[in-house]
Enzyme design. Structure first.
Site: not given
Length: 146
Positions: A24, A88, A101
């Site tokens: 990361y 949703d 990402h």
């Protein structure tokens, strides 16, 4: 005046810079926030930058973005692979949604290769480390100016 771009980061991203830096990167989330704010300011847009480890909080922020954001950049982290509730919520938006990402999920473990969030995303930016957020801001800006 253009509404701000909301930038949401999911679980464990508060540990950015110290958690698995080989995957990361070494930039902290504060570093990412500073870069996003500068990038957006250069385009005349402000940023609302938030992080939570809690799914319900992220969903509440998505709901808030319905009225107060011109676009949404979201790094769902692990929730991208598990949260239909987040999907949703994102599907209720009528603004551009950019999934972001740090790493490239398609090049990692099999379980990371599918994200529910991508089903609601206008586009996806991944694999560029902390710069993924800045690229997502640029993409969002392009979509709201189109």
């Amino acid at each position: 005046m253009v509404k701000p771009i909301h930038v949401l980061s999911g679980p464990n991203l508060n540990l950015l810079g110290t958690r698995e830096p080989e995957i990361y990167g070494k930039d902290t989330l504060d570093d990412v926030r500073t870069r996003c704010e500068a990038r957006a300011a250069s385009r005349g847009v402000s940023v609302v930058f938030r992080q939570s480890n809690h799914e319900g909080v992220l969903i509440d922020w998505v709901h808030e973005a319905r009225e107060s954001a011109s676009a949404l950049v979201i790094n769902p982290a692990g929730y991208g692979h598990t949260s239909i509730a987040l999907l949703d919520a994102l599907k209720t938006l009528s603004i551009p949604v950019i999934e972001c990402h740090l790493s490239n999920p398609a090049a990692r473990e099999e379980f990371r290769r599918h994200t529910y969030v991508s089903l609601a995303a206008t586009g996806i930016v991944s694999g560029f480390g902390a710069a993924s957020y800045e690229l997502a801001i640029e993409a969002a800006f392009g979509l709201i100016r189109a």
